[in-house]
Write an enzyme that holds these catalytic residues in place. Structure first.
Site, PDB file in Angstrom:
ATOM      1  NE  ARG A   1      27.351  29.420  -8.642  1.00  0.00           N
ATOM      2  CZ  ARG A   1      27.226  28.260  -9.272  1.00  0.00           C
ATOM      3  NH1 ARG A   1      26.696  28.206 -10.476  1.00  0.00           N
ATOM      4  NH2 ARG A   1      27.636  27.147  -8.704  1.00  0.00           N
TER       5      ARG A   1
ATOM      6  CG  HIS B   1      19.912  27.765 -12.549  1.00  0.00           C
ATOM      7  ND1 HIS B   1      21.231  27.435 -12.363  1.00  0.00           N
ATOM      8  CD2 HIS B   1      19.364  26.724 -13.223  1.00  0.00           C
ATOM      9  CE1 HIS B   1      21.470  26.243 -12.906  1.00  0.00           C
ATOM     10  NE2 HIS B   1      20.349  25.789 -13.429  1.00  0.00           N
TER      11      HIS B   1
ATOM     12  CG  PHE C   1      29.916  27.405 -12.370  1.00  0.00           C
ATOM     13  CD1 PHE C   1      30.416  26.186 -11.919  1.00  0.00           C
ATOM     14  CD2 PHE C   1      29.385  27.464 -13.656  1.00  0.00           C
ATOM     15  CE1 PHE C   1      30.381  25.049 -12.723  1.00  0.00           C
ATOM     16  CE2 PHE C   1      29.340  26.330 -14.461  1.00  0.00           C
ATOM     17  CZ  PHE C   1      29.849  25.123 -13.988  1.00  0.00           C
TER      18      PHE C   1
ATOM     19  CB  THR D   1      -2.515  -3.460  -0.665  1.00  0.00           C
ATOM     20  OG1 THR D   1      -3.777  -3.149  -1.235  1.00  0.00           O
ATOM     21  CG2 THR D   1      -1.641  -4.197  -1.670  1.00  0.00           C
ATOM     22  CG  ASP D   2      -8.256  -2.837   2.976  1.00  0.00           C
ATOM     23  OD1 ASP D   2      -8.300  -1.615   2.731  1.00  0.00           O
ATOM     24  OD2 ASP D   2      -8.974  -3.385   3.842  1.00  0.00           O
TER      25      ASP D   2
ATOM     26  CG  ASN E   1      22.610  25.310  -9.644  1.00  0.00           C
ATOM     27  OD1 ASN E   1      22.306  26.181  -8.834  1.00  0.00           O
ATOM     28  ND2 ASN E   1      23.674  25.391 -10.416  1.00  0.00           N
TER      29      ASN E   1
ATOM     30  CE  LYS F   1      -4.330  -0.033   0.556  1.00  0.00           C
ATOM     31  NZ  LYS F   1      -5.161  -0.572  -0.542  1.00  0.00           N
TER      32      LYS F   1
ATOM     33  CD  GLN G   1      28.908  19.896 -10.548  1.00  0.00           C
ATOM     34  OE1 GLN G   1      28.817  21.030 -10.076  1.00  0.00           O
ATOM     35  NE2 GLN G   1      28.635  19.637 -11.819  1.00  0.00           N
TER      36      GLN G   1
HETATM   37  O1  LIG Z   1      27.702  24.550  -9.773  1.00  0.00           O
HETATM   38  C1  LIG Z   1      27.405  24.394 -10.968  1.00  0.00           C
HETATM   39  N1  LIG Z   1      27.678  23.205 -11.573  1.00  0.00           N
HETATM   40  C2  LIG Z   1      27.395  22.971 -12.895  1.00  0.00           C
HETATM   41  O2  LIG Z   1      27.657  21.869 -13.418  1.00  0.00           O
HETATM   42  C3  LIG Z   1      26.788  24.016 -13.609  1.00  0.00           C
HETATM   43  N2  LIG Z   1      26.363  24.137 -14.909  1.00  0.00           N
HETATM   44  C4  LIG Z   1      25.828  25.374 -15.030  1.00  0.00           C
HETATM   45  O3  LIG Z   1      25.320  25.824 -16.107  1.00  0.00           O
HETATM   46  N3  LIG Z   1      25.916  26.057 -13.853  1.00  0.00           N
HETATM   47  C5  LIG Z   1      26.506  25.234 -12.957  1.00  0.00           C
HETATM   48  N4  LIG Z   1      26.811  25.403 -11.642  1.00  0.00           N
END
Ligand SMILES: O=c1[nH]c(=O)c2[nH]c(=O)[nH]c2[nH]1
Length: 300
Positions: free
Chosen positions: A174, A248, A157, A57-58, A246, A12, A220
Protein backbone atom coordinates in the site's frame (compact mmCIF):
# COMPACT_ATOMS: atom_id res chain seq x y z
CA UNK A 1 -16.26 24.93 50.06
CA UNK A 2 -12.91 26.68 49.63
CA UNK A 3 -12.10 27.90 46.16
CA UNK A 4 -8.57 28.61 45.11
CA UNK A 5 -6.59 29.63 42.02
CA UNK A 6 -4.95 26.69 40.23
CA UNK A 7 -2.04 26.62 37.79
CA UNK A 8 -2.05 29.56 35.43
CA UNK A 9 0.08 31.30 32.87
CA UNK A 10 -0.35 34.21 30.51
CA UNK A 11 1.46 35.74 27.59
CA UNK A 12 1.31 36.89 23.98
CA UNK A 13 0.45 34.17 21.50
CA UNK A 14 1.80 34.01 17.95
CA UNK A 15 3.93 37.11 17.61
CA UNK A 16 4.86 37.19 13.94
CA UNK A 17 8.49 38.23 13.54
CA UNK A 18 10.54 38.52 10.36
CA UNK A 19 14.14 39.68 10.42
CA UNK A 20 16.45 40.51 7.54
CA UNK A 21 20.18 40.20 8.13
CA UNK A 22 21.49 42.79 5.64
CA UNK A 23 25.13 42.96 6.64
CA UNK A 24 26.19 42.18 3.07
CA UNK A 25 24.57 42.07 -0.33
CA UNK A 26 23.31 38.55 0.40
CA UNK A 27 20.38 38.90 2.78
CA UNK A 28 19.38 36.22 5.30
CA UNK A 29 15.76 35.86 6.44
CA UNK A 30 14.31 34.57 9.67
CA UNK A 31 10.55 34.10 9.78
CA UNK A 32 9.27 33.13 13.20
CA UNK A 33 6.07 32.83 15.17
CA UNK A 34 6.84 33.38 18.85
CA UNK A 35 4.55 32.76 21.82
CA UNK A 36 5.45 33.78 25.36
CA UNK A 37 3.90 32.49 28.60
CA UNK A 38 4.82 33.72 32.05
CA UNK A 39 4.11 32.03 35.38
CA UNK A 40 4.67 33.07 38.95
CA UNK A 41 3.00 34.80 41.86
CA UNK A 42 0.04 36.09 39.98
CA UNK A 43 -2.63 35.69 42.63
CA UNK A 44 -3.12 39.42 43.06
CA UNK A 45 -4.35 40.12 39.55
CA UNK A 46 -6.61 37.06 39.51
CA UNK A 47 -8.08 37.59 42.97
CA UNK A 48 -8.24 41.39 43.28
CA UNK A 49 -7.38 42.90 39.91
CA UNK A 50 -4.20 44.45 41.29
CA UNK A 51 -1.89 44.34 38.26
CA UNK A 52 1.35 45.34 39.93
CA UNK A 53 2.89 41.90 39.19
CA UNK A 54 1.64 41.66 35.61
CA UNK A 55 4.19 42.17 32.84
CA UNK A 56 1.71 43.19 30.17
CA UNK A 57 1.41 40.85 27.21
CA UNK A 58 1.98 43.92 25.06
CA UNK A 59 5.35 44.42 26.81
CA UNK A 60 6.15 40.75 26.17
CA UNK A 61 5.47 41.25 22.46
CA UNK A 62 7.61 44.38 22.35
CA UNK A 63 10.44 42.51 24.08
CA UNK A 64 10.40 39.86 21.36
CA UNK A 65 10.83 42.54 18.69
CA UNK A 66 13.47 44.46 20.66
CA UNK A 67 15.55 41.32 21.29
CA UNK A 68 15.39 40.50 17.58
CA UNK A 69 17.32 43.69 16.84
CA UNK A 70 20.51 41.96 18.08
CA UNK A 71 19.91 39.03 15.73
CA UNK A 72 17.81 35.96 16.34
CA UNK A 73 20.30 33.16 15.69
CA UNK A 74 19.09 29.64 16.44
CA UNK A 75 15.52 29.56 17.72
CA UNK A 76 16.59 27.64 20.86
CA UNK A 77 19.09 30.38 21.77
CA UNK A 78 16.58 33.16 21.08
CA UNK A 79 13.97 31.43 23.24
CA UNK A 80 16.49 30.89 26.05
CA UNK A 81 17.45 34.59 25.94
CA UNK A 82 13.83 35.68 26.19
CA UNK A 83 12.91 33.20 28.94
CA UNK A 84 15.92 34.18 31.04
CA UNK A 85 15.12 37.86 30.56
CA UNK A 86 11.54 37.56 31.80
CA UNK A 87 12.39 35.35 34.77
CA UNK A 88 15.48 37.39 35.65
CA UNK A 89 13.93 40.84 35.44
CA UNK A 90 10.68 40.60 37.38
CA UNK A 91 10.58 39.37 40.93
CA UNK A 92 7.12 37.82 40.69
CA UNK A 93 7.78 36.00 37.44
CA UNK A 94 9.37 32.66 38.32
CA UNK A 95 8.77 30.76 35.10
CA UNK A 96 8.60 31.39 31.38
CA UNK A 97 7.83 29.23 28.43
CA UNK A 98 8.72 30.43 24.95
CA UNK A 99 7.35 28.56 21.93
CA UNK A 100 8.85 29.34 18.54
CA UNK A 101 8.11 27.94 15.12
CA UNK A 102 10.33 28.81 12.20
CA UNK A 103 9.00 29.01 8.67
CA UNK A 104 11.48 28.31 5.89
CA UNK A 105 12.27 30.40 2.82
CA UNK A 106 14.34 29.22 -0.17
CA UNK A 107 16.29 31.51 -2.42
CA UNK A 108 14.86 31.98 -5.89
CA UNK A 109 17.23 30.71 -8.55
CA UNK A 110 17.84 33.10 -11.43
CA UNK A 111 19.85 31.71 -14.35
CA UNK A 112 20.79 28.81 -12.07
CA UNK A 113 22.17 31.09 -9.31
CA UNK A 114 20.56 31.73 -5.91
CA UNK A 115 19.26 35.27 -5.70
CA UNK A 116 20.63 37.62 -3.01
CA UNK A 117 17.33 38.89 -1.68
CA UNK A 118 14.38 37.12 -3.32
CA UNK A 119 12.81 34.01 -1.85
CA UNK A 120 10.00 31.48 -2.18
CA UNK A 121 8.22 30.09 0.84
CA UNK A 122 9.70 26.63 1.43
CA UNK A 123 6.68 24.55 2.43
CA UNK A 124 4.29 24.10 5.32
CA UNK A 125 7.01 22.38 7.30
CA UNK A 126 8.14 24.24 10.41
CA UNK A 127 11.00 23.81 12.84
CA UNK A 128 9.86 24.28 16.43
CA UNK A 129 11.17 24.76 19.93
CA UNK A 130 9.61 25.01 23.38
CA UNK A 131 11.96 26.44 26.00
CA UNK A 132 10.92 26.45 29.64
CA UNK A 133 12.80 28.27 32.38
CA UNK A 134 11.52 27.63 35.90
CA UNK A 135 13.29 28.90 39.01
CA UNK A 136 16.46 29.40 37.02
CA UNK A 137 16.59 25.99 35.33
CA UNK A 138 16.04 25.59 31.59
CA UNK A 139 14.64 22.74 29.52
CA UNK A 140 14.59 22.56 25.74
CA UNK A 141 12.14 20.56 23.63
CA UNK A 142 12.62 21.01 19.90
CA UNK A 143 10.90 19.50 16.94
CA UNK A 144 9.29 19.87 13.58
CA UNK A 145 5.80 19.77 12.18
CA UNK A 146 4.25 19.44 8.74
CA UNK A 147 6.97 17.20 7.31
CA UNK A 148 4.97 15.37 4.65
CA UNK A 149 6.39 12.05 3.46
CA UNK A 150 5.06 9.26 1.26
CA UNK A 151 6.33 5.87 0.09
CA UNK A 152 4.61 4.18 -2.80
CA UNK A 153 5.49 0.65 -1.70
CA UNK A 154 7.24 -1.09 1.19
CA UNK A 155 4.19 -0.89 3.43
CA UNK A 156 1.76 -3.63 4.47
CA UNK A 157 -1.15 -3.82 6.87
CA UNK A 158 -2.74 -7.14 7.78
CA UNK A 159 -3.37 -9.50 10.68
CA UNK A 160 -5.70 -7.12 12.53
CA UNK A 161 -8.81 -8.54 14.22
CA UNK A 162 -11.97 -8.82 12.18
CA UNK A 163 -15.39 -8.38 13.68
CA UNK A 164 -18.81 -7.65 12.23
CA UNK A 165 -17.80 -4.01 11.64
CA UNK A 166 -14.53 -4.73 9.83
CA UNK A 167 -14.52 -4.04 6.12
CA UNK A 168 -10.87 -3.01 5.58
CA UNK A 169 -9.08 -5.36 3.18
CA UNK A 170 -5.73 -6.74 4.21
CA UNK A 171 -2.88 -5.51 2.07
CA UNK A 172 0.72 -6.49 1.46
CA UNK A 173 1.42 -3.44 -0.68
CA UNK A 174 0.00 0.00 0.00
CA UNK A 175 0.96 3.66 -0.09
CA UNK A 176 2.14 4.94 3.29
CA UNK A 177 1.97 8.69 3.78
CA UNK A 178 2.00 10.98 6.77
CA UNK A 179 2.74 14.51 7.95
CA UNK A 180 5.28 14.12 10.73
CA UNK A 181 5.04 16.11 13.93
CA UNK A 182 8.02 15.30 16.15
CA UNK A 183 9.15 16.75 19.45
CA UNK A 184 12.31 15.69 21.16
CA UNK A 185 13.49 16.63 24.63
CA UNK A 186 17.15 17.42 25.10
CA UNK A 187 18.76 15.54 27.95
CA UNK A 188 19.22 17.17 31.30
CA UNK A 189 18.52 20.60 32.65
CA UNK A 190 20.26 23.62 31.14
CA UNK A 191 21.49 21.83 28.03
CA UNK A 192 24.55 23.60 26.75
CA UNK A 193 27.15 23.05 24.09
CA UNK A 194 24.57 21.67 21.67
CA UNK A 195 24.84 22.68 18.04
CA UNK A 196 21.09 23.19 17.66
CA UNK A 197 21.20 23.53 13.91
CA UNK A 198 23.25 20.37 13.35
CA UNK A 199 21.20 18.41 15.86
CA UNK A 200 18.01 19.44 14.08
CA UNK A 201 19.35 18.62 10.62
CA UNK A 202 20.57 15.19 11.74
CA UNK A 203 17.34 14.28 13.49
CA UNK A 204 15.30 15.34 10.48
CA UNK A 205 17.54 13.29 8.19
CA UNK A 206 17.27 10.21 10.42
CA UNK A 207 13.48 10.55 10.58
CA UNK A 208 13.00 10.68 6.82
CA UNK A 209 15.66 8.05 6.06
CA UNK A 210 14.06 5.63 8.49
CA UNK A 211 10.61 6.30 7.06
CA UNK A 212 11.99 5.51 3.62
CA UNK A 213 14.02 2.41 4.44
CA UNK A 214 12.03 0.63 7.15
CA UNK A 215 9.72 -1.95 5.58
CA UNK A 216 6.46 -1.16 7.34
CA UNK A 217 3.93 -3.63 8.73
CA UNK A 218 2.04 -0.79 10.42
CA UNK A 219 2.46 2.94 10.89
CA UNK A 220 2.91 2.15 14.59
CA UNK A 221 5.97 0.03 13.74
CA UNK A 222 7.31 2.83 11.55
CA UNK A 223 6.78 5.34 14.37
CA UNK A 224 8.79 3.25 16.80
CA UNK A 225 11.57 2.68 14.26
CA UNK A 226 11.83 6.40 13.54
CA UNK A 227 12.04 7.27 17.24
CA UNK A 228 14.50 4.48 17.99
CA UNK A 229 16.77 5.59 15.14
CA UNK A 230 16.84 9.15 16.47
CA UNK A 231 17.75 8.01 19.98
CA UNK A 232 20.47 5.74 18.61
CA UNK A 233 21.93 8.51 16.45
CA UNK A 234 21.72 11.46 18.84
CA UNK A 235 22.90 10.98 22.45
CA UNK A 236 21.77 14.48 23.40
CA UNK A 237 18.12 13.48 22.94
CA UNK A 238 16.37 11.97 25.98
CA UNK A 239 13.05 11.08 24.38
CA UNK A 240 11.00 11.78 21.30
CA UNK A 241 7.30 12.02 20.66
CA UNK A 242 5.82 11.45 17.24
CA UNK A 243 2.37 12.22 15.95
CA UNK A 244 1.69 10.60 12.59
CA UNK A 245 -1.63 11.09 10.80
CA UNK A 246 -2.18 8.20 8.40
CA UNK A 247 -2.84 9.98 5.12
CA UNK A 248 -4.89 7.21 3.55
CA UNK A 249 -4.61 6.46 -0.14
CA UNK A 250 -7.42 4.14 -1.14
CA UNK A 251 -7.35 2.06 -4.30
CA UNK A 252 -10.01 3.21 -6.73
CA UNK A 253 -12.29 0.44 -7.97
CA UNK A 254 -11.89 0.55 -11.74
CA UNK A 255 -13.80 -2.71 -12.31
CA UNK A 256 -17.01 -0.87 -13.36
CA UNK A 257 -15.00 0.45 -16.31
CA UNK A 258 -13.65 -2.99 -17.15
CA UNK A 259 -10.18 -1.96 -15.97
CA UNK A 260 -7.83 -3.55 -13.47
CA UNK A 261 -6.09 -1.46 -10.81
CA UNK A 262 -2.72 -2.87 -9.99
CA UNK A 263 -1.83 -0.38 -7.24
CA UNK A 264 -1.67 2.49 -9.71
CA UNK A 265 -4.76 4.69 -9.21
CA UNK A 266 -5.61 6.00 -5.73
CA UNK A 267 -8.05 8.29 -4.05
CA UNK A 268 -6.20 10.48 -1.51
CA UNK A 269 -8.65 10.93 1.36
CA UNK A 270 -8.13 13.95 3.59
CA UNK A 271 -10.48 12.88 6.41
CA UNK A 272 -11.11 11.02 8.53
CA UNK A 273 -7.57 9.85 9.08
CA UNK A 274 -5.92 7.41 11.45
CA UNK A 275 -3.78 9.20 14.02
CA UNK A 276 -0.86 7.23 15.37
CA UNK A 277 1.00 8.82 18.28
CA UNK A 278 3.69 7.60 20.60
CA UNK A 279 6.77 8.28 22.67
CA UNK A 280 10.12 6.51 22.34
CA UNK A 281 12.46 6.90 25.28
CA UNK A 282 15.60 5.58 26.87
CA UNK A 283 14.78 3.22 29.72
CA UNK A 284 17.54 4.74 31.83
CA UNK A 285 16.12 8.22 31.43
CA UNK A 286 14.99 9.78 34.66
CA UNK A 287 11.67 11.35 33.84
CA UNK A 288 11.99 13.80 36.70
CA UNK A 289 14.59 15.92 35.03
CA UNK A 290 12.07 16.65 32.32
CA UNK A 291 10.38 18.88 34.85
CA UNK A 292 7.95 21.32 33.39
CA UNK A 293 9.49 21.13 29.99
CA UNK A 294 7.79 17.99 28.89
CA UNK A 295 4.98 16.88 31.10
CA UNK A 296 3.09 20.13 30.99
CA UNK A 297 3.32 20.44 27.23
CA UNK A 298 0.29 19.22 25.33
CA UNK A 299 1.03 15.55 24.67
CA UNK A 300 1.68 16.04 20.98
O1 LIG B 1 -0.66 1.35 9.88
C1 LIG B 1 -1.86 1.30 10.21
N1 LIG B 1 -2.19 1.24 11.53
C2 LIG B 1 -3.49 1.16 11.96
O2 LIG B 1 -3.76 1.10 13.18
C3 LIG B 1 -4.49 1.16 10.97
N2 LIG B 1 -5.86 1.10 11.03
C4 LIG B 1 -6.30 1.16 9.75
O3 LIG B 1 -7.53 1.15 9.43
N3 LIG B 1 -5.26 1.24 8.88
C5 LIG B 1 -4.12 1.24 9.61
N4 LIG B 1 -2.81 1.31 9.25
Amino acid sequence: MAITLGPNQYGKAEVRLVTVDRQGPVHHLKDLTVSTSLRGHLERTHLTGDNSDVVATDTQKNTVYAFAKDGVGEIEDFALRLARHFTGSFEHITGARILISEHGWNRIEVDGRPHDHAFTRASDEQRTTAVTVQDGTAWVVSGLTGLVVLKSTGSEFHGFPRDRYTTLAETTDRILATAVTARWRYRGADPSGIDWSKSFADIRRVLVETFATKHSLSLQQTLYAMGEAVLEARPEVAEIRLSLPNKHHFLVDLAPFGLSNDNEVFYAADRPYGLIEGTVLRDDEDGDDAGLAWHTLPAF
